[in-house]
Design a protein around this motif. Structure first.
Motif, PDB file in Angstrom:
ATOM      1  N   LYS A 152      54.715  12.196  83.125  1.00 42.96           N
ATOM      2  CA  LYS A 152      55.003  13.569  83.538  1.00 42.96           C
ATOM      3  C   LYS A 152      54.406  14.570  82.563  1.00 42.96           C
ATOM      4  N   TYR A 153      54.455  14.254  81.275  1.00 39.14           N
ATOM      5  CA  TYR A 153      53.849  15.147  80.277  1.00 39.14           C
ATOM      6  C   TYR A 153      52.349  15.275  80.502  1.00 39.14           C
ATOM      7  N   LEU A 154      51.679  14.155  80.731  1.00 40.64           N
ATOM      8  CA  LEU A 154      50.229  14.178  80.914  1.00 40.64           C
ATOM      9  C   LEU A 154      49.828  14.906  82.188  1.00 40.64           C
ATOM     10  N   ILE A 155      50.665  14.819  83.216  1.00 40.42           N
ATOM     11  CA  ILE A 155      50.383  15.544  84.456  1.00 40.42           C
ATOM     12  C   ILE A 155      50.605  17.045  84.269  1.00 40.42           C
ATOM     13  N   HIS A 156      51.454  17.428  83.292  1.00 37.28           N
ATOM     14  CA  HIS A 156      51.630  18.831  82.902  1.00 37.28           C
ATOM     15  C   HIS A 156      52.246  19.682  83.993  1.00 37.28           C
ATOM     16  N   GLN A 157      53.153  19.132  84.752  1.00 34.58           N
ATOM     17  CA  GLN A 157      53.833  19.936  85.766  1.00 34.58           C
ATOM     18  C   GLN A 157      55.317  20.099  85.451  1.00 34.58           C
ATOM     19  N   ALA A 158      56.016  18.993  85.146  1.00 27.11           N
ATOM     20  CA  ALA A 158      57.447  19.070  84.865  1.00 27.11           C
ATOM     21  C   ALA A 158      57.719  19.710  83.510  1.00 27.11           C
ATOM     22  N   PHE A 159      56.890  19.406  82.512  1.00 22.05           N
ATOM     23  CA  PHE A 159      57.044  19.992  81.183  1.00 22.05           C
ATOM     24  C   PHE A 159      55.752  19.793  80.402  1.00 22.05           C
ATOM     25  N   GLN A 160      55.610  20.582  79.332  1.00 20.24           N
ATOM     26  CA  GLN A 160      54.434  20.496  78.480  1.00 20.24           C
ATOM     27  C   GLN A 160      54.856  20.156  77.052  1.00 20.24           C
ATOM     28  N   ALA A 161      53.982  20.388  76.097  1.00 18.43           N
ATOM     29  CA  ALA A 161      54.239  19.951  74.726  1.00 18.43           C
ATOM     30  C   ALA A 161      55.107  20.915  73.931  1.00 18.43           C
ATOM     31  N   HIS A 162      55.442  22.076  74.485  1.00 20.55           N
ATOM     32  CA  HIS A 162      56.266  23.032  73.754  1.00 20.55           C
ATOM     33  C   HIS A 162      57.543  22.374  73.236  1.00 20.55           C
ATOM     34  N   PHE A 163      57.943  22.699  72.019  1.00 15.68           N
ATOM     35  CA  PHE A 163      59.216  22.198  71.500  1.00 15.68           C
ATOM     36  C   PHE A 163      60.374  23.121  71.863  1.00 15.68           C
ATOM     37  N   ILE A 164      60.090  24.280  72.404  1.00 20.47           N
ATOM     38  CA  ILE A 164      61.138  25.145  72.929  1.00 20.47           C
ATOM     39  C   ILE A 164      61.713  24.498  74.189  1.00 20.47           C
ATOM     40  N   GLY A 165      63.018  24.643  74.383  1.00 18.99           N
ATOM     41  CA  GLY A 165      63.654  24.064  75.565  1.00 18.99           C
ATOM     42  C   GLY A 165      63.912  22.573  75.466  1.00 18.99           C
ATOM     43  N   LYS A 166      63.637  21.987  74.309  1.00 15.05           N
ATOM     44  CA  LYS A 166      63.880  20.556  74.098  1.00 15.05           C
ATOM     45  C   LYS A 166      64.908  20.375  72.989  1.00 15.05           C
ATOM     46  N   PHE A 167      65.721  19.337  73.122  1.00 13.74           N
ATOM     47  CA  PHE A 167      66.789  19.043  72.171  1.00 13.74           C
ATOM     48  C   PHE A 167      66.559  17.614  71.677  1.00 13.74           C
ATOM     49  N   ILE A 168      66.220  17.483  70.404  1.00 15.30           N
ATOM     50  CA  ILE A 168      65.704  16.226  69.867  1.00 15.30           C
ATOM     51  C   ILE A 168      66.511  15.824  68.641  1.00 15.30           C
ATOM     52  N   LYS A 169      66.789  14.552  68.513  1.00 14.34           N
ATOM     53  CA  LYS A 169      67.498  14.069  67.331  1.00 14.34           C
ATOM     54  C   LYS A 169      66.708  14.406  66.068  1.00 14.34           C
ATOM     55  N   ARG A 170      67.425  14.925  65.087  1.00 14.82           N
ATOM     56  CA  ARG A 170      66.772  15.321  63.838  1.00 14.82           C
ATOM     57  C   ARG A 170      66.084  14.132  63.178  1.00 14.82           C
ATOM     58  N   SER A 171      66.673  12.936  63.281  1.00  9.09           N
ATOM     59  CA  SER A 171      66.091  11.750  62.656  1.00  9.09           C
ATOM     60  C   SER A 171      64.696  11.453  63.200  1.00  9.09           C
ATOM     61  N   ILE A 172      64.463  11.758  64.475  1.00  9.69           N
ATOM     62  CA  ILE A 172      63.148  11.532  65.082  1.00  9.69           C
ATOM     63  C   ILE A 172      62.153  12.572  64.585  1.00  9.69           C
ATOM     64  N   LEU A 173      62.563  13.833  64.516  1.00  7.72           N
ATOM     65  CA  LEU A 173      61.657  14.886  64.053  1.00  7.72           C
ATOM     66  C   LEU A 173      61.325  14.738  62.568  1.00  7.72           C
ATOM     67  N   LEU A 174      62.236  14.171  61.792  1.00  6.63           N
ATOM     68  CA  LEU A 174      61.937  13.921  60.385  1.00  6.63           C
ATOM     69  C   LEU A 174      60.824  12.886  60.241  1.00  6.63           C
ATOM     70  N   HIS A 175      60.728  12.009  61.213  1.00  6.67           N
ATOM     71  CA  HIS A 175      59.698  10.954  61.193  1.00  6.67           C
ATOM     72  C   HIS A 175      58.370  11.450  61.769  1.00  6.67           C
ATOM     73  N   CYS A 176      58.436  12.323  62.753  1.00 10.33           N
ATOM     74  CA  CYS A 176      57.235  12.810  63.446  1.00 10.33           C
ATOM     75  C   CYS A 176      56.877  14.204  62.929  1.00 10.33           C
ATOM     76  N   LYS A 177      56.050  14.268  61.934  1.00 14.99           N
ATOM     77  CA  LYS A 177      55.740  15.536  61.275  1.00 14.99           C
ATOM     78  C   LYS A 177      54.793  16.398  62.119  1.00 14.99           C
ATOM     79  N   PHE A 178      54.945  17.711  61.963  1.00 14.80           N
ATOM     80  CA  PHE A 178      53.999  18.654  62.547  1.00 14.80           C
ATOM     81  C   PHE A 178      52.795  18.786  61.611  1.00 14.80           C
ATOM     82  N   PRO A 179      51.598  18.982  62.152  1.00 14.38           N
ATOM     83  CA  PRO A 179      50.439  19.250  61.296  1.00 14.38           C
ATOM     84  C   PRO A 179      50.492  20.689  60.787  1.00 14.38           C
TER      85      PRO A 179
END
Length: 307
Positions: A151-178
């Motif tokens: 669904k992400y790759l098709i870009h219709q239901a949602f895109q890469a924006h982190f707004i509107g998403k609720f993510i476990k902090r432990s996952i974001l600590l592992h996946c760093k932003f450039p």
């Protein structure tokens, strides 16, 4: 141990014109859940009244923390926010957007009862300040990681924006932003998706995404085109060939929009190869590839012939 159920990271650079409405909306959206949440206000290098507005909002509220940084870089700002957050979950709000009144109460209840790795909600685009009068109830449905990637790759239901998403902090600590000035979300999101095993998707959501005109990503420069290319390279690296034709659609769009600039790059060979390697007939017959991309592939193949 978590200190809060949710950390709401509000980022702003010279957002004074919209910031008061943004902060007021967050308080109304959280309602009686306000004290269960950490509100992180990050002021990055603002020269307007952003800092004063933040300071006034934080006054006398122990769960509202103000940080002043001088990064001038949204990737660094997001990493800083994640590193300081004390909530089990993190969501991000841009200082020129808003949340719908009362809408976060059921989100927090859902996170506490279902414990997803990520809840993805729909963004409601607001143009000409035409804000919807009533928010719709949350409609979370479970979705597999592979289905979410598709669904992400098709870009219709949602895109890469982190707004509107609720993510476990432990996952974001592992996946760093450039450390990017824009497109930091496109770079980081594929890895976040692959790291999440329990995902819910809602066709409704609390986030009001205001379209104000010029933004970091709409004001295109050659530097930003380079950063977009790096994000696409990262997507290909992380997803490693899964849904290959859907990934190619992103390369097609990138070349279609920026071919005049890319044609002057000495290192354009790998970009050209991504297009040339597409087997036309299977791509044109693929049921999940939109017709618009099938047309654009033919156009783009012609554009790159003389690169």
């Amino acid at each position: 141990m978590k200190q809060y159920d949710l950390s709401v990271i509000v980022t702003a650079h010279n957002c004074a014109q919209h910031l008061t409405s943004c902060l007021d909306s967050i308080k109304l959206a959280l309602g009686d859940k306000f004290s269960q949440c950490e509100i992180m206000l990050i002021n990055d290098s603002s020269t307007d009244a952003t800092g004063d507005i933040y300071q006034q909002f934080a006054k006398g509220q122990s769960n509202v923390i103000l940080y002043n940084v001088a990064y001038k870089n949204i990737g660094k700002v997001r990493n800083f926010g994640v590193s300081k957050a004390q909530g089990e979950y993190i969501t991000m709000v841009d200082g020129d957007d808003q949340l719908q009144a009362g809408s976060m109460i059921e989100v927090i209840d859902f996170l506490g009862s279902h414990h997803p790795d990520m809840l993805i909600t729909r963004l409601t685009e607001v143009r000409n300040n035409d804000v919807p009068a009533v928010s719709q109830a949350l409609q979370p449905k479970p979705i597999t990681t592979n289905a979410a990637i598709k669904k992400y790759l098709i870009h219709q239901a949602f895109q890469a924006h982190f707004i509107g998403k609720f993510i476990k902090r432990s996952i974001l600590l592992h996946c760093k932003f450039p450390n990017y000035i824009c497109y930091e979300d496109s770079f980081a999101f594929p890895e976040v998706l692959k790291s999440c095993k329990k995902i819910y998707l809602s066709a409704t959501g609390p986030y009001l995404y205001f379209k104000h005109g010029n933004t970091l990503s709409s004001d295109i420069s050659e530097e930003k085109i380079h950063l977009c290319r790096k994000g696409l390279d990262q997507m290909s690296l992380v997803l490693q060939g899964e849904f290959r034709f859907l990934q190619v659609c992103h390369w097609i769009e990138f070349v279609n929009r920026n071919h005049l600039t890319i044609s002057k790059w000495k290192d354009r060979g790998s970009i050209k190869q991504n297009i040339e390697d597409v087997d036309m007939l299977p791509f044109l017959l693929h049921p999940n590839v939109r017709i618009s991309y099938k047309r654009k592939l033919i156009k783009v193949k012609k554009l790159i012939r003389h690169w």
